[in-house]
Design an enzyme around this catalytic site. Structure first.
Site, PDB file in Angstrom:
ATOM      1  N   ASP A  96      37.823  45.020  33.627  1.00  0.00           N
ATOM      2  CA  ASP A  96      37.883  43.557  33.492  1.00  0.00           C
ATOM      3  C   ASP A  96      38.492  42.991  34.776  1.00  0.00           C
ATOM      4  O   ASP A  96      39.672  42.664  34.816  1.00  0.00           O
ATOM      5  CB  ASP A  96      38.742  43.218  32.262  1.00  0.00           C
ATOM      6  CG  ASP A  96      38.931  41.723  32.078  1.00  0.00           C
ATOM      7  OD1 ASP A  96      38.086  40.955  32.566  1.00  0.00           O
ATOM      8  OD2 ASP A  96      39.925  41.328  31.439  1.00  0.00           O
ATOM      9  N   ARG A 127      38.946  42.681  23.138  1.00  0.00           N
ATOM     10  CA  ARG A 127      39.965  43.723  22.948  1.00  0.00           C
ATOM     11  C   ARG A 127      39.873  44.291  21.536  1.00  0.00           C
ATOM     12  O   ARG A 127      39.909  45.503  21.345  1.00  0.00           O
ATOM     13  CB  ARG A 127      41.371  43.120  23.134  1.00  0.00           C
ATOM     14  CG  ARG A 127      41.760  42.908  24.569  1.00  0.00           C
ATOM     15  CD  ARG A 127      43.254  42.583  24.681  1.00  0.00           C
ATOM     16  NE  ARG A 127      43.574  41.180  24.464  1.00  0.00           N
ATOM     17  CZ  ARG A 127      43.632  40.270  25.428  1.00  0.00           C
ATOM     18  NH1 ARG A 127      43.369  40.593  26.672  1.00  0.00           N
ATOM     19  NH2 ARG A 127      43.950  39.026  25.164  1.00  0.00           N
ATOM     20  N   CYS A 157      34.551  37.214  34.968  1.00  0.00           N
ATOM     21  CA  CYS A 157      35.049  35.867  34.658  1.00  0.00           C
ATOM     22  C   CYS A 157      34.667  34.880  35.772  1.00  0.00           C
ATOM     23  O   CYS A 157      35.243  33.804  35.867  1.00  0.00           O
ATOM     24  CB  CYS A 157      36.559  35.891  34.429  1.00  0.00           C
ATOM     25  SG  CYS A 157      37.473  36.524  35.831  1.00  0.00           S
ATOM     26  N   ALA A 215      41.811  49.584  42.497  1.00  0.00           N
ATOM     27  CA  ALA A 215      40.851  50.029  41.496  1.00  0.00           C
ATOM     28  C   ALA A 215      39.720  50.859  42.105  1.00  0.00           C
ATOM     29  O   ALA A 215      39.433  51.960  41.628  1.00  0.00           O
ATOM     30  CB  ALA A 215      40.277  48.812  40.773  1.00  0.00           C
ATOM     31  N   ASP A 247      46.070  49.072  38.067  1.00  0.00           N
ATOM     32  CA  ASP A 247      46.152  47.670  38.499  1.00  0.00           C
ATOM     33  C   ASP A 247      46.933  47.660  39.811  1.00  0.00           C
ATOM     34  O   ASP A 247      47.838  48.474  40.003  1.00  0.00           O
ATOM     35  CB  ASP A 247      46.865  46.813  37.447  1.00  0.00           C
ATOM     36  CG  ASP A 247      46.578  45.326  37.609  1.00  0.00           C
ATOM     37  OD1 ASP A 247      45.894  44.749  36.744  1.00  0.00           O
ATOM     38  OD2 ASP A 247      47.036  44.730  38.610  1.00  0.00           O
ATOM     39  N   TYR A 270      45.624  36.283  29.107  1.00  0.00           N
ATOM     40  CA  TYR A 270      44.186  36.059  28.986  1.00  0.00           C
ATOM     41  C   TYR A 270      43.770  36.046  27.512  1.00  0.00           C
ATOM     42  O   TYR A 270      43.369  37.061  26.960  1.00  0.00           O
ATOM     43  CB  TYR A 270      43.413  37.121  29.767  1.00  0.00           C
ATOM     44  CG  TYR A 270      43.538  36.932  31.252  1.00  0.00           C
ATOM     45  CD1 TYR A 270      42.664  36.093  31.941  1.00  0.00           C
ATOM     46  CD2 TYR A 270      44.537  37.574  31.979  1.00  0.00           C
ATOM     47  CE1 TYR A 270      42.787  35.908  33.307  1.00  0.00           C
ATOM     48  CE2 TYR A 270      44.665  37.382  33.347  1.00  0.00           C
ATOM     49  CZ  TYR A 270      43.790  36.550  33.999  1.00  0.00           C
ATOM     50  OH  TYR A 270      43.919  36.355  35.347  1.00  0.00           O
ATOM     51  N   GLN A 275      49.745  35.559  36.374  1.00  0.00           N
ATOM     52  CA  GLN A 275      48.439  34.980  36.753  1.00  0.00           C
ATOM     53  C   GLN A 275      47.977  33.907  35.765  1.00  0.00           C
ATOM     54  O   GLN A 275      48.233  34.006  34.587  1.00  0.00           O
ATOM     55  CB  GLN A 275      47.409  36.103  36.809  1.00  0.00           C
ATOM     56  CG  GLN A 275      47.694  37.053  37.953  1.00  0.00           C
ATOM     57  CD  GLN A 275      46.869  38.302  37.852  1.00  0.00           C
ATOM     58  OE1 GLN A 275      45.708  38.249  37.514  1.00  0.00           O
ATOM     59  NE2 GLN A 275      47.483  39.420  38.129  1.00  0.00           N
TER      60      GLN A 275
HETATM   61  N1  SAH Z   1      42.127  42.760  31.366  1.00  0.00           N
HETATM   62  C1  SAH Z   1      43.215  41.812  31.553  1.00  0.00           C
HETATM   63  C2  SAH Z   1      42.872  40.732  32.583  1.00  0.00           C
HETATM   64  C3  SAH Z   1      42.522  41.277  33.942  1.00  0.00           C
HETATM   65  S1  SAH Z   1      43.008  40.184  35.218  1.00  0.00           S
HETATM   66  C4  SAH Z   1      43.573  41.211  30.207  1.00  0.00           C
HETATM   67  O1  SAH Z   1      42.777  41.243  29.268  1.00  0.00           O
HETATM   68  O2  SAH Z   1      44.672  40.710  30.073  1.00  0.00           O
HETATM   69  C5  SAH Z   1      42.640  41.039  36.678  1.00  0.00           C
HETATM   70  C6  SAH Z   1      43.683  42.056  37.116  1.00  0.00           C
HETATM   71  O3  SAH Z   1      43.143  42.704  38.246  1.00  0.00           O
HETATM   72  C7  SAH Z   1      45.032  41.527  37.565  1.00  0.00           C
HETATM   73  O4  SAH Z   1      46.048  42.094  36.818  1.00  0.00           O
HETATM   74  C8  SAH Z   1      45.153  41.935  39.056  1.00  0.00           C
HETATM   75  O5  SAH Z   1      46.460  42.357  39.400  1.00  0.00           O
HETATM   76  C9  SAH Z   1      44.199  43.091  39.116  1.00  0.00           C
HETATM   77  N2  SAH Z   1      43.610  43.397  40.446  1.00  0.00           N
HETATM   78  C10 SAH Z   1      43.091  42.544  41.346  1.00  0.00           C
HETATM   79  N3  SAH Z   1      42.555  43.213  42.400  1.00  0.00           N
HETATM   80  C11 SAH Z   1      42.753  44.533  42.150  1.00  0.00           C
HETATM   81  C12 SAH Z   1      42.409  45.731  42.835  1.00  0.00           C
HETATM   82  N4  SAH Z   1      41.768  45.720  44.000  1.00  0.00           N
HETATM   83  N5  SAH Z   1      42.732  46.906  42.270  1.00  0.00           N
HETATM   84  C13 SAH Z   1      43.384  46.960  41.088  1.00  0.00           C
HETATM   85  N6  SAH Z   1      43.732  45.854  40.403  1.00  0.00           N
HETATM   86  C14 SAH Z   1      43.418  44.660  40.908  1.00  0.00           C
END
Ligand code: SAH
Length: 396
Positions: free
Chosen positions: A300, A213, A340, A280, A251, A206, A201
């Site tokens: 997040d 973190r 975000c 989620a 995820d 990120y 992504q």
């Molecule tokens: N916390 C991470 C960034 C999160 S990015 C970091 O610090 O690196 C958002 C994430 O949400 C992605 O990995 C994506 O796969 C996940 N995502 C998107 N929709 C989702 C859903 N409905 N259920 C679970 N995960 C989901």
């Protein structure tokens, strides 16, 4: 003698914002005569007031809502390799004051006075997003300037962002220099993670959550942590390395699962981290019913509000997420929720998190409100460049 640049004029009385420091002019503020409309997207132009007074030099796209993006207030500036080298050096100097190692966002678009450009540095690899026709047309100059300042081994163009469509640009990923493996190393503090900079992504990592973190993950020491939307395992693996007894991650992405498991292995905490592929919201609901509780819950999510039209439903999404996540926090534990979405301002975001907490039947106090780190500077006249918002709540 160089040929003078095409001139673009603002309509009468529309110059104040630019004069005050805003770096854009919208299409409805520009005198769109036939000549102006015919300029190829991405042309470097000078911007003028109706009376001819020059306001600066920038890129122009007659088909984009944000038609003019400022490069420099000096209309005589030359947008060449030397220009990019100066901007890159200034941006690098800033980052080097904060970070020991070359893993950070080097260019954060307008805030680093390079509109349309995102550049993330992963050691010897630079990953770029060229989000405007203006930046795209300057690609060769930019690549030469990167070679001069950073001499990277590889450069990846992640030209697959959503923003490009609004500039009339296509979607593609190109390795413009060198070679990159399926995953590359990201170093954060004493940890090593794996990033997929070609198909992961955004740019593959990120960097914006680094400070969050560092603050949030150690709070799980001695307890359990739940990370909703774990992506490449940033929050989760750090928590495991800082003393969490168990870390559960959710995820929906198979690719994320691979990256996070790999990071847990590299840092020798794969016995502590349990990553699951799940939706989620569904899984949070299920966990709430089981009575499971965690010392820290991190949520997040991806942006819930991608355009202003989605504001109402998106805000409700943050409320629901905060409610479900708060339910799972043990008394005395912490809830961390981030957004975000550019279109969500900090006030409304905080209001939804507070409502979610109340809807979960919980009370608490906000102990920290934070955005991204110093490698994601905020343009003084573009508050929306402060896109990342987060709250850390101590839950009773
Ligand atoms: N916390 C991470 C960034 C999160 S990015 C970091 O610090 O690196 C958002 C994430 O949400 C992605 O990995 C994506 O796969 C996940 N995502 C998107 N929709 C989702 C859903 N409905 N259920 C679970 N995960 C989901």
């Amino acid at each position: 003698m160089t040929t003078p640049l095409p001139r673009v004029f603002l309509q009468h009385g529309r110059d104040r914002r630019v004069v005050e420091g805003h770096p854009w002019a919208y299409s409805n503020e520009i005198r769109m005569d036939a000549e102006t409309k015919a300029l190829p997207p991405g042309t470097v132009v000078t911007l003028h007031r109706v009376d001819g007074k020059p306001l600066g030099i920038g890129s122009f796209n007659p088909h984009a809502l944000i038609s003019f993006r400022l490069f420099d207030r000096d209309p005589r500036a030359t947008i060449d390799e030397g220009f990019f080298v100066c901007r890159l050096r200034r941006a690098l100097d800033l980052r080097r004051r904060f970070f020991d190692r070359p893993f950070y966002r080097v260019i954060h678009a307008e805030a680093d006075a390079l509109p349309g450009l995102i550049a993330d540095l992963f050691g010897d690899v630079v990953v770029l997003q060229l989000n405007t026709a203006g930046m795209e047309s300057l690609t060769p100059t930019l690549l030469a300037a990167l070679d001069e300042t950073l001499a990277p081994e590889a450069i990846v163009l992640r030209n697959d962002s959503r923003m490009r469509a609004s500039e009339g640009l296509g979607s593609e990923v190109v390795v413009a220099k060198g070679q990159v493996g399926e995953t590359i190393e990201v170093r954060e503090g004493d940890l090593v993670f794996a990033a997929d900079v070609v198909s992961g992504q955004k740019t593959g990592w990120y960097f914006d959550q680094r400070e969050n973190r560092a603050v949030v993950s150690p709070l799980a020491a001695g307890g359990r942590m739940l990370v909703v939307f774990f992506f490449s395992g940033g929050f989760a693996v750090l928590a495991a390395c800082r003393g969490a007894i168990e870390v559960v991650g959710l995820d929906s992405s198979e690719a994320a699962l691979g990256l996070a498991r790999r990071a847990a292995k590299i840092n020798r905490v794969d016995d502590i981290c349990q990553f699951r592929r799940a939706d989620a919201f569904e899984e949070l609901q299920r966990l709430a019913k089981t009575g499971e509780r965690f010392q820290v819950v991190v949520a997040d999510p991806p942006p819930f509000v991608k355009s202003r039209k989605e504001l109402g439903s998106g805000l409700k999404g943050y409320r629901k997420l905060a409610r479900l996540a708060a339910t799972l926090v043990e008394p005395g534990g912490f809830l961390f929720v981030a957004s975000c979405s550019h279109n969500v301002e900090p006030g409304p975001f905080a209001a939804e998190v507070v409502k979610g907490l109340a809807a979960a039947g919980r009370t608490g106090r906000i102990v920290r409100s934070a955005g991204a780190g110093p490698d994601h500077p905020i343009h003084t006249h573009l508050p929306e460049t402060a896109y990342l918002k987060s709250l850390l709540v101590h839950v009773d």
